[in-house]
Design a protein around this motif. Structure first.
Motif, PDB file in Angstrom:
ATOM      1  N   CYS A 235       0.828  -1.214   0.000  1.00  0.00           N
ATOM      2  CA  CYS A 235       0.000   0.000   0.000  1.00  0.00           C
ATOM      3  C   CYS A 235       0.857   1.257   0.000  1.00  0.00           C
ATOM      4  CB  CYS A 235      -0.926   0.006   1.221  1.00  0.00           C
ATOM      5  SG  CYS A 235      -2.280  -1.179   1.128  1.00  0.00           S
ATOM      6  N   ALA A 236       1.930   1.242   0.812  1.00  0.00           N
ATOM      7  CA  ALA A 236       2.815   2.403   0.879  1.00  0.00           C
ATOM      8  C   ALA A 236       3.466   2.679  -0.473  1.00  0.00           C
ATOM      9  CB  ALA A 236       3.886   2.187   1.949  1.00  0.00           C
ATOM     10  N   VAL A 237       3.926   1.612  -1.136  1.00  0.00           N
ATOM     11  CA  VAL A 237       4.586   1.768  -2.440  1.00  0.00           C
ATOM     12  C   VAL A 237       3.591   2.258  -3.493  1.00  0.00           C
ATOM     13  CG1 VAL A 237       5.731   0.540  -4.314  1.00  0.00           C
ATOM     14  CG2 VAL A 237       6.373   0.062  -1.944  1.00  0.00           C
ATOM     15  N   VAL A 238       2.405   1.640  -3.527  1.00  0.00           N
ATOM     16  CA  VAL A 238       1.394   2.011  -4.517  1.00  0.00           C
ATOM     17  C   VAL A 238       0.948   3.459  -4.340  1.00  0.00           C
ATOM     18  CG1 VAL A 238      -0.967   1.578  -5.307  1.00  0.00           C
ATOM     19  CG2 VAL A 238       0.572  -0.342  -4.890  1.00  0.00           C
ATOM     20  N   LEU A 239       0.645   3.837  -3.097  1.00  0.00           N
ATOM     21  CA  LEU A 239       0.185   5.203  -2.843  1.00  0.00           C
ATOM     22  C   LEU A 239       1.272   6.216  -3.146  1.00  0.00           C
ATOM     23  CD1 LEU A 239      -1.859   4.757   0.462  1.00  0.00           C
ATOM     24  CD2 LEU A 239      -2.750   5.229  -1.823  1.00  0.00           C
ATOM     25  N   ALA A 244       3.195  10.520  -6.429  1.00  0.00           N
ATOM     26  CA  ALA A 244       4.379  11.069  -7.106  1.00  0.00           C
ATOM     27  C   ALA A 244       4.109  11.340  -8.579  1.00  0.00           C
ATOM     28  CB  ALA A 244       5.561  10.114  -6.951  1.00  0.00           C
ATOM     29  N   THR A 245       3.312  10.491  -9.205  1.00  0.00           N
ATOM     30  CA  THR A 245       3.020  10.662 -10.638  1.00  0.00           C
ATOM     31  C   THR A 245       1.846  11.600 -10.887  1.00  0.00           C
ATOM     32  OG1 THR A 245       1.591   8.695 -10.602  1.00  0.00           O
ATOM     33  CG2 THR A 245       3.918   8.371 -11.192  1.00  0.00           C
ATOM     34  N   GLY A 246       1.177  12.033  -9.812  1.00  0.00           N
ATOM     35  CA  GLY A 246       0.043  12.936  -9.977  1.00  0.00           C
ATOM     36  C   GLY A 246      -1.246  12.227 -10.341  1.00  0.00           C
ATOM     37  N   THR A 247      -1.225  10.895 -10.362  1.00  0.00           N
ATOM     38  CA  THR A 247      -2.434  10.129 -10.688  1.00  0.00           C
ATOM     39  C   THR A 247      -3.497  10.286  -9.611  1.00  0.00           C
ATOM     40  OG1 THR A 247      -1.047   8.504 -11.823  1.00  0.00           O
ATOM     41  CG2 THR A 247      -3.303   7.838 -11.311  1.00  0.00           C
ATOM     42  N   LEU A 248      -3.040  10.428  -8.384  1.00  0.00           N
ATOM     43  CA  LEU A 248      -3.954  10.559  -7.254  1.00  0.00           C
ATOM     44  C   LEU A 248      -3.591  11.806  -6.452  1.00  0.00           C
ATOM     45  CD1 LEU A 248      -6.235   9.155  -5.579  1.00  0.00           C
ATOM     46  CD2 LEU A 248      -4.427   8.037  -4.264  1.00  0.00           C
ATOM     47  N   SER A 249      -4.606  12.620  -6.157  1.00  0.00           N
ATOM     48  CA  SER A 249      -4.366  13.822  -5.360  1.00  0.00           C
ATOM     49  C   SER A 249      -4.762  13.568  -3.909  1.00  0.00           C
ATOM     50  CB  SER A 249      -5.173  15.004  -5.905  1.00  0.00           C
ATOM     51  OG  SER A 249      -6.559  14.798  -5.711  1.00  0.00           O
ATOM     52  N   ILE A 250      -4.203  14.377  -3.026  1.00  0.00           N
ATOM     53  CA  ILE A 250      -4.504  14.232  -1.604  1.00  0.00           C
ATOM     54  C   ILE A 250      -5.989  14.446  -1.347  1.00  0.00           C
ATOM     55  CG2 ILE A 250      -4.105  15.236   0.675  1.00  0.00           C
ATOM     56  CD1 ILE A 250      -1.263  15.867  -0.227  1.00  0.00           C
ATOM     57  N   SER A 251      -6.590  15.442  -2.005  1.00  0.00           N
ATOM     58  CA  SER A 251      -7.999  15.757  -1.763  1.00  0.00           C
ATOM     59  C   SER A 251      -8.915  14.629  -2.220  1.00  0.00           C
ATOM     60  CB  SER A 251      -8.376  17.063  -2.476  1.00  0.00           C
ATOM     61  OG  SER A 251      -8.157  16.962  -3.868  1.00  0.00           O
TER      62      SER A 251
END
Length: 495
Positions: A235-239, A244-251
């Motif tokens: 999970c840590a690596v995937v997230l 890092a790639t911008g695929t997923l945002s914090i919000s």
């Protein structure tokens, strides 16, 4: 349970409670101070420019704080399973608090963003080994007919709220000596709690809480821990890759987690109810706990709704003069903590004095929920009395918080007390976690209700919420005796 453990449970050395409860209360005090102190300055540390802070934007800092709070709730679910089936309350509590201490130490060291990441990892993984183990361990000092149980949980509630004074201290330390010194103070407090627990581990607790309530076979324990570590790493690596790639945002991630938090406690409750390990009489207890669960959810709904409106009031609409002194907007937040300590202390004395004559815990939940509903009605009333740009007297805010904290004094500690009785033997800590997640359910319901909030419609909005919550509390109060008996609360030793 052997005679020695029974003798420990019958002790009255700590405010009429067992000595072990005193240890747990001190740990709660240290944890509360450390957590409040860290939370008070963490967001400023995140967006302060380097080298004083980490240089995040204010938006990202706020999202990181929200994300951390949500993740801690979810990891607590795993922790409650680990407590009930692998470590037991005593070991879970030690491991969880030790990881928190390491997290504070990492924040205290000038390690930059990597140090912050490790610290948040420790603080979030800690609950994964403990969940609500302290609340569960506290409940193990009392049987179903012990009228001291409500007082014990109320004492824990009061002590937890004393920690609300920590932001004043950590804020002053951070301003004078820097953020890392403030975090170091958190580490010291956390360490003190662990030391006292380690010293009183054997003489005050005996064998209470030392074994898991529903232990897994040894081979399955090792397998579960191994799999949990592997999942954590993946999970840590995937997230990390997605962020890092911008695929997923914090919000986006935070919104998804918040939405899931509505469903999880409901599904979890159903799983426990249908489990073969849950006896028929325990199933009845679970069903009787559902109405108080709803009470707890709607009370936090009101807190979240009103605190967002009041945040604007403090700065723009409130005449913040009390006793001739203008109170800073941020300092208004200390008012509920003061009331919580005062009211909680009074209620502790009342429940102790009444003993077996005190109301059922479910009665207290219903009455407290009604007070919460009154709080929402006061907000509606303020819009009637002070329309437009008219300034609201600060004394209305004091009254508002007095009523809300009176309601919380009836609901918050009592909820954990009745859950300690209603929880199936095999799922003691997990049920405590489910109860605590009723708060996240309420917060998520708040998110849905804000879709119906429009500027200018505050009066009908808060009137509807207030009356609805009062109605929920009234129903629980009316059927409180039936619910209490269904949970197994002794009629002659009401808890």
């Amino acid at each position: 349970m052997n005679e020695h453990d029974e003798a420990l449970r019958k002790q009255t050395a700590f405010l009429g409670q067992p000595k072990g409860v005193g240890t747990l209360s001190f740990m709660q005090l240290c944890n509360s101070f450390a957590n409040y102190a860290m939370s008070a300055v963490l967001i400023y540390y995140l967006y302060a420019n380097a080298p004083e802070g980490l240089g995040f934007s204010k938006a990202n800092a706020a999202q990181l704080i929200s994300l951390y709070s949500t993740v801690v709730v979810l990891t607590g679910i795993v922790g409650s399973f680990v407590c009930d089936r692998i470590l037991g309350c005593r070991k879970s509590l030690f491991v969880a608090r030790s990881l928190s201490f390491i997290g504070y130490v990492c924040l205290a060291l000038p390690l930059g963003v990597p140090g912050y990441g490790i610290a948040m990892g420790c603080l979030a993984i800690g609950p994964m080994f403990g969940g609500r183990c302290l609340d569960a361990l506290l409940g193990k000092f009392y049987d179903e007919s012990d009228g001291r149980r409500d007082s014990a949980y109320t004492i824990s509630y009061v002590i937890s709220n004393i920690g609300a004074a920590a932001p004043v201290l950590s804020g002053a330390i951070a301003a004078a000596l820097g953020y890392h010194v403030a975090f170091a103070a958190c580490a010291v407090l956390a360490f003190l709690g662990i030391v006292v627990y380690a010293v009183t581990y054997k003489p005050f607790f005996g064998n209470i809480g030392i074994e898991p309530d529903d232990p897994l076979p040894d081979d399955k324990k090792r397998s579960f821990i191994t799999k949990m570590i592997i999942v954590l790493v993946i999970c840590a690596v995937v997230l990390a890759t997605l962020f890092a790639t911008g695929t997923l945002s914090i919000s986006v991630f935070s919104n998804v987690i918040s939405t899931v938090s509505i469903i999880i406690p409901i599904v979890y409750l159903v799983v426990i109810y249908k489990s073969k390990k849950t006896e028929p009489h325990e199933k009845k207890k679970i069903l009787c706990l559902v109405p108080p669960f709803i009470c707890n959810a709607v009370t936090l709904l009101i807190w979240t709704q009103t605190i967002s409106i009041l945040a604007i009031f403090y700065e723009e609409k409130v005449n913040r003069v009390l006793f001739g002194i203008e109170v800073p907007a941020a300092s208004m937040q200390t008012i509920p903590a003061v009331f919580a300590v005062i009211i909680g202390s009074i209620l502790t004395a009342v429940w102790t004095k009444l003993g077996k004559k005190q109301p059922y815990g479910t009665t207290k939940m219903g009455i407290g929920t009604i007070f919460w509903g009154f709080g929402a009605l006061i907000i509606a009333l303020l819009y009637v009395i002070y329309p437009g740009d008219a300034k609201v007297s600060a004394w209305w805010i004091v009254l508002f918080y007095a009523i809300l904290m009176l309601g919380e004094g009836f609901t918050c500690p009592i909820g954990y007390s009745i859950t300690a009785v209603a929880a199936p033997k095999a799922f003691m800590t997990q049920m405590m976690t489910i109860w605590s997640m009723s708060q996240s359910t309420g917060a998520a319901l708040n998110t849905l209700l804000t879709n119906f909030y429009k500027e200018g419609s505050e009066i009908p909005f808060f009137v509807a919420i207030g009356l609805g919550v009062c109605a929920v509390g009234a129903v629980v109060a009316i059927f409180s005796k039936k619910l209490a008996v269904g949970m197994g609360l002794d009629k002659n030793a009401e808890a």
